[in-house]
Design an enzyme around this catalytic site. Sequence first.
Site, mmCIF file in Angstrom:
data_model
loop_
_atom_site.group_PDB
_atom_site.id
_atom_site.type_symbol
_atom_site.label_atom_id
_atom_site.label_comp_id
_atom_site.label_asym_id
_atom_site.label_seq_id
_atom_site.Cartn_x
_atom_site.Cartn_y
_atom_site.Cartn_z
ATOM 1 C CG HIS A 59 35.077 34.853 36.517
ATOM 2 N ND1 HIS A 59 34.420 35.109 37.961
ATOM 3 C CD2 HIS A 59 35.435 35.949 35.936
ATOM 4 C CE1 HIS A 59 34.426 36.422 37.791
ATOM 5 N NE2 HIS A 59 35.354 37.042 36.844
ATOM 6 C CG ASN A 86 34.743 39.873 22.048
ATOM 7 O OD1 ASN A 86 34.080 38.613 22.327
ATOM 8 N ND2 ASN A 86 35.318 40.258 21.058
ATOM 9 C CG ASP A 109 38.055 37.866 40.460
ATOM 10 O OD1 ASP A 109 38.781 36.759 40.675
ATOM 11 O OD2 ASP A 109 38.347 38.649 40.097
ATOM 12 N NE ARG A 113 41.607 43.487 42.211
ATOM 13 C CZ ARG A 113 42.423 44.008 41.086
ATOM 14 N NH1 ARG A 113 43.181 45.056 41.691
ATOM 15 N NH2 ARG A 113 42.411 43.931 39.979
ATOM 16 C CD1 TRP A 159 38.540 39.231 43.869
ATOM 17 C CD2 TRP A 159 37.456 40.599 44.875
ATOM 18 N NE1 TRP A 159 38.652 40.158 43.083
ATOM 19 C CE2 TRP A 159 38.199 41.310 43.499
ATOM 20 C CE3 TRP A 159 36.801 41.452 45.570
ATOM 21 C CZ2 TRP A 159 37.727 42.648 43.481
ATOM 22 C CZ3 TRP A 159 36.347 42.829 45.344
ATOM 23 C CH2 TRP A 159 36.806 43.329 44.079
#
Length: 348
Positions: free
Chosen positions: A126, A131, A141, A204, A208
């Site tokens: 991922h 940065n 996700d 969450r 997804w």
Amino acid sequence: MTATISETAIKNAADSLYRQMLGNHSGNWGMDIAHWDWVPGVGVIAILEYYEQNGNKEIIDKLLHWAKTNMHKSEQLKVINSMAPFAIFPALYRYTADKEFLEVAVRIGDWMLNEAPRTREGAFEHTVTENASFPEQVWADTIFMAVLFLARLGRLTGHKIYAEEAVRQLELHLTLLQDETTGVLFHGWNCIAGDHMSAARWTRANAWIAVGTPMILKELADLVLVPDVIKERYRTMMRGLLSFQQEDGLWATVMDQPDFYRETSGSAGIACGLLRSIRMGLLDQSMEQAAWKALSGVFAKIEDNGLVSSVSGGTPVMPSIQAYNNIPCYPTLYGQGLVLMLLSEALV
């Protein structure tokens, strides 16, 4: 249709959400659609879903304008989390026959297959535009941000290599992230340490995959074989999620921490996944009541101006469970988007 919210009310709310998403929110990270990353990416994916339910030509024309205006910003952003906007390109190609959408989609798909960083298990690492680095981390996700695009590219081109990779990634993510005790998913997996880090059952993250899986399986139908284990793990996850639903229909931001704040976007994504999967025959009809209960809870979070409240900000895998409860809430395109997808699904 739920008996507590009229079809007209749902349609009006969906239109209000959609128009807020396309408004001028310049400089507002959560609501500014005029850039290229996962935040506007979820927004435009949701707007496409709204168009497919609504059929209003204005909506797809707005998406086309957005893509043409912002596509050049993607050139230096080849990270997994910035793949999300490309998921609308297959539909835009079908709508316009503009070969640029096909050529860009194939180029990005090939990058994902051949160059995108992977963990030792073969899952997409991922990576993000910020940065920050999360070496050999697998996040839920990724399924919505990147794998959905691959599945749609496979459907568009008929090339099974993209579809087969989508199947592989979906199975890997479900296997690596699933809590074998409750059935729900942890936010992330660290391949180096071999653990789930803070082991948060983050709502969450589950959303997804709850909504992303049926979207992906729709694209894969009759294209490649989907192993039964994927559907079995998905059903186990969705059954597990119902055990954490609160009385108001929503889920706490970390679902097994009922004293944590209720989180709208994750709740909307789970509810949308329930309704869509029931419609596709992936889940049993008995789960429908929980979906309508969630819709009522989500609907209460839609403000008169079309903004969705109680949406947690961008959230990496946090160092502790408590840290998730400290993430601030504010309107975002992904919050608007997941709620818009739920409202659109409720109108099917």
